[in-house]
Motif scaffolding. Structure first.
Motif, short mmCIF file in Angstrom:
data_model
loop_
_atom_site.label_atom_id
_atom_site.label_comp_id
_atom_site.label_asym_id
_atom_site.label_seq_id
_atom_site.Cartn_x
_atom_site.Cartn_y
_atom_site.Cartn_z
N PRO A 1 0.79 -1.23 0.00
CA PRO A 1 0.00 0.00 0.00
C PRO A 1 0.84 1.29 0.00
O PRO A 1 0.30 2.35 0.31
CB PRO A 1 -0.79 -0.12 1.30
N LEU A 2 2.11 1.22 -0.37
CA LEU A 2 2.91 2.45 -0.37
C LEU A 2 2.37 3.46 -1.38
O LEU A 2 1.96 3.09 -2.48
CB LEU A 2 4.34 2.13 -0.80
N ARG A 3 2.44 4.71 -0.99
CA ARG A 3 1.94 5.76 -1.87
C ARG A 3 3.09 6.32 -2.71
O ARG A 3 4.03 6.90 -2.16
CB ARG A 3 1.37 6.87 -0.99
N VAL A 4 3.04 6.09 -4.00
CA VAL A 4 4.13 6.56 -4.87
C VAL A 4 3.58 7.24 -6.12
O VAL A 4 3.49 6.63 -7.19
CB VAL A 4 5.08 5.40 -5.28
N PRO A 5 3.16 8.50 -6.01
CA PRO A 5 2.65 9.18 -7.21
C PRO A 5 3.78 9.51 -8.20
O PRO A 5 4.93 9.65 -7.79
CB PRO A 5 2.04 10.47 -6.66
N THR A 6 3.39 9.63 -9.44
CA THR A 6 4.37 10.06 -10.45
C THR A 6 3.89 11.36 -11.09
O THR A 6 2.70 11.67 -11.08
CB THR A 6 4.53 8.99 -11.55
N PHE A 7 4.83 12.11 -11.60
CA PHE A 7 4.55 13.41 -12.20
C PHE A 7 5.33 13.56 -13.49
O PHE A 7 6.43 13.02 -13.60
CB PHE A 7 4.99 14.55 -11.26
N THR A 8 4.76 14.31 -14.41
CA THR A 8 5.51 14.65 -15.62
C THR A 8 5.66 16.16 -15.60
O THR A 8 4.66 16.89 -15.57
CB THR A 8 4.73 14.19 -16.86
N GLU A 9 6.90 16.61 -15.56
CA GLU A 9 7.15 18.04 -15.36
C GLU A 9 8.18 18.56 -16.35
O GLU A 9 9.10 17.83 -16.74
CB GLU A 9 7.73 18.25 -13.95
N THR A 10 8.03 19.82 -16.68
CA THR A 10 9.03 20.45 -17.54
C THR A 10 10.11 21.06 -16.65
O THR A 10 9.82 21.84 -15.75
CB THR A 10 8.37 21.52 -18.43
N CYS A 11 11.32 20.68 -16.88
CA CYS A 11 12.45 21.12 -16.02
C CYS A 11 13.03 22.44 -16.50
O CYS A 11 12.62 22.99 -17.51
CB CYS A 11 13.53 20.05 -16.00
N GLN A 12 14.02 22.91 -15.76
CA GLN A 12 14.61 24.22 -16.03
C GLN A 12 15.25 24.31 -17.42
O GLN A 12 15.45 25.39 -17.93
CB GLN A 12 15.61 24.62 -14.93
N ASP A 13 15.58 23.17 -18.01
CA ASP A 13 16.17 23.21 -19.36
C ASP A 13 15.09 22.96 -20.45
O ASP A 13 15.42 22.65 -21.58
CB ASP A 13 17.29 22.18 -19.48
N ASP A 14 13.79 23.08 -20.03
CA ASP A 14 12.67 22.94 -20.97
C ASP A 14 12.43 21.52 -21.45
O ASP A 14 11.66 21.30 -22.39
CB ASP A 14 12.82 23.85 -22.21
N THR B 1 10.89 17.82 -20.71
CA THR B 1 9.86 17.22 -19.86
C THR B 1 10.34 15.86 -19.34
O THR B 1 10.77 15.02 -20.12
CB THR B 1 8.55 17.05 -20.66
N ARG B 2 10.31 15.72 -18.02
CA ARG B 2 10.82 14.48 -17.42
C ARG B 2 9.77 13.88 -16.49
O ARG B 2 8.84 14.55 -16.07
CB ARG B 2 12.11 14.76 -16.64
N GLU C 1 13.53 11.77 -20.17
CA GLU C 1 12.38 11.87 -21.07
C GLU C 1 11.92 10.46 -21.45
O GLU C 1 12.74 9.65 -21.89
CB GLU C 1 12.87 12.52 -22.36
N GLY C 2 10.65 10.18 -21.27
CA GLY C 2 10.13 8.89 -21.74
C GLY C 2 10.41 7.70 -20.84
O GLY C 2 10.07 6.58 -21.17
N GLU C 3 11.05 7.92 -19.68
CA GLU C 3 11.30 6.79 -18.77
C GLU C 3 9.97 6.24 -18.26
O GLU C 3 9.03 7.02 -18.03
CB GLU C 3 12.18 7.27 -17.61
N SER C 4 9.88 4.94 -18.09
CA SER C 4 8.61 4.33 -17.68
C SER C 4 8.23 4.74 -16.26
O SER C 4 9.03 4.64 -15.33
CB SER C 4 8.72 2.81 -17.81
N GLU C 5 6.97 5.17 -16.11
CA GLU C 5 6.48 5.59 -14.79
C GLU C 5 6.48 4.43 -13.82
O GLU C 5 6.81 4.57 -12.65
CB GLU C 5 5.05 6.11 -14.90
N GLY C 6 6.07 3.27 -14.33
CA GLY C 6 5.98 2.09 -13.48
C GLY C 6 7.33 1.73 -12.90
O GLY C 6 7.47 1.43 -11.71
N LYS C 7 8.33 1.80 -13.73
CA LYS C 7 9.68 1.45 -13.29
C LYS C 7 10.15 2.42 -12.21
O LYS C 7 10.66 2.02 -11.16
CB LYS C 7 10.62 1.49 -14.50
N LEU C 8 9.93 3.72 -12.46
CA LEU C 8 10.35 4.72 -11.48
C LEU C 8 9.61 4.53 -10.17
O LEU C 8 10.18 4.63 -9.09
CB LEU C 8 10.05 6.13 -12.01
N ARG C 9 8.31 4.24 -10.27
CA ARG C 9 7.48 4.13 -9.08
C ARG C 9 7.97 2.96 -8.21
O ARG C 9 8.16 3.11 -7.00
CB ARG C 9 6.02 3.93 -9.49
#
Ligand SMILES: Nc1nc2c(ncn2[C@@H]2O[C@H](COP(=O)(O)OP(=O)(O)OP(=O)(O)O)[C@@H](O)[C@H]2O)c(=O)[nH]1
Ligand SMILES: [Mg+2]
Length: 310
Positions: free
Chosen positions: A51-64, A66-67, A85-93
């Motif tokens: 039940p761990l809470r691990v949200p993911t976000f897609t954000e534009t960084c300072q170098d423009d 999106t990660r 860019e394009g890294e899998s959300e599931g993997k990161l989570r």
């Protein structure tokens, strides 16, 4: 790839940042994401995380660019993973969640500065174990086909001229070198040829003698890429084909062949070897110093395509 792992706690102070590329995320942006993660109600559904809470976000960084980010957090600690860019959300989570679990199992309250030097190194290794992946390339084939020559040549750049029968499996990077890689806090210019972004290419050299082939099974069945080394002669490729058939059931999906001894006067060219063996084949002369980069590039390409394909 995972660009950075940022460990925060308590009260969201930054404790440790492990950079795996030259890009570093703005600290304010991380804090903002941690705040937003704390107010998210989304629960991960990964069986590994419970039940761990691990949200993911897609954000534009300072170098423009999106990660993708994953933030794993409990009351004390937050783990932020920044993916390319394009890294899998599931993997990161999953990775972020596992790192948080690791921290929870180690400390009541995580404060990097209060750890001893050994504890710090140990923690860095442990976190990096979740970030690095290994691709195992296993060289197999009959005796005197040049497996050890290829292994030595790829890993050290030195050419083997005297034949000395292999009796025990060789592997690079060695465990102690591997630990050093994992203990690194910040990656500098990368001259370790076996390190490709978050990947470690591990190369194995099996003994070819018949009396040692019982040991092949355990290595070949765990291989990501099995590389059959053959002498580029008629007898050599027939022998190679027999080995492919004999070990068919335990070989991984990704099998390649190295048509070695291309310097022999009547060497069979790689495309013909490929057709005969039915696998992707690369020509090689493991005693030709000019082929050093070609050999390393070939192994790295096999590792990367393996990772992307499977
Ligand atoms: N001419 C030529 N000689 C090579 C080539 N590759 C390797 N050799 C030589 O072939 C011999 C056998 O090389 P090894 O690499 O030890 O053979 P191996 O496949 O590891 O043999 P085992 O350990 O018994 O399985 C050595 O003397 C090498 O110098 C090649 O491409 N061309
Ligand atoms: Mg050998």
């Amino acid at each position: 790839m995972i660009l950075e792992a940022i460990l925060l706690s308590p009260h969201n102070t930054e404790q440790l940042r492990l950079r795996h590329s030259t890009f570093s995320v703005d600290s304010d942006m991380i804090l903002d994401l941690v705040d937003r993660a704390a107010s998210e109600e989304s629960y991960s559904v990964d069986p590994e995380l419970g039940p761990l809470r691990v949200p993911t976000f897609t954000e534009t960084c300072q170098d423009d660019i999106t990660r993708t980010f994953a933030i794993a957090l409990d009351e004390n600690t937050a783990i932020a993973l920044a993916g390319d860019e394009g890294e899998s959300e599931g993997k990161l989570r999953v990775r972020a969640g596992l790192i948080l679990k690791e921290i929870q199992s180690r400390y009541d309250e995580f404060r990097y500065d209060s750890l001893s030097g050994i504890e710090k190194r140990d923690l860095i290794s442990a976190v990096n174990e979740y970030i690095f992946e290994h691709t195992r390339i296993v060289l197999f084939g009959a005796s005197e086909t040049g497996k050890t020559s290829i292994f030595q040549f790829a890993s050290t750049g030195s050419v083997v001229t005297n034949y000395s029968k292999t009796t025990k499996t060789n592997v690079v990077p060695k465990l102690n070198e591997y630990r050093q890689i994992l203990e690194k806090r910040v990656t500098g210019p990368q001259d370790e040829w076996f390190q490709i972004a978050n990947h470690l290419l591990m190369l194995y050299d099996l003994p070819g003698g018949k009396q040692y082939r019982n040991s092949w099974k355990s290595y070949l069945s765990r291989a990501d890429v099995a590389a059959l080394v053959v002498k580029s002669t008629e007898d050599g490729i027939v022998e190679g084909k027999k080995l492919l058939t004999e070990f068919e059931n335990i070989l991984p999906d990704h099998v390649i062949a190295i048509a070695n001894f291309q310097d022999l006067e009547d060497a069979i060219p790689p495309p013909i070897v490929a057709r005969f063996l039915g696998v992707e084949t690369h020509g090689m002369v493991a005693i030709d110093v000019d082929r050093h980069d070609i050999l390393r590039d070939m192994l790295k390409t096999s590792a990367v395509t393996d990772y992307q394909r499977y």
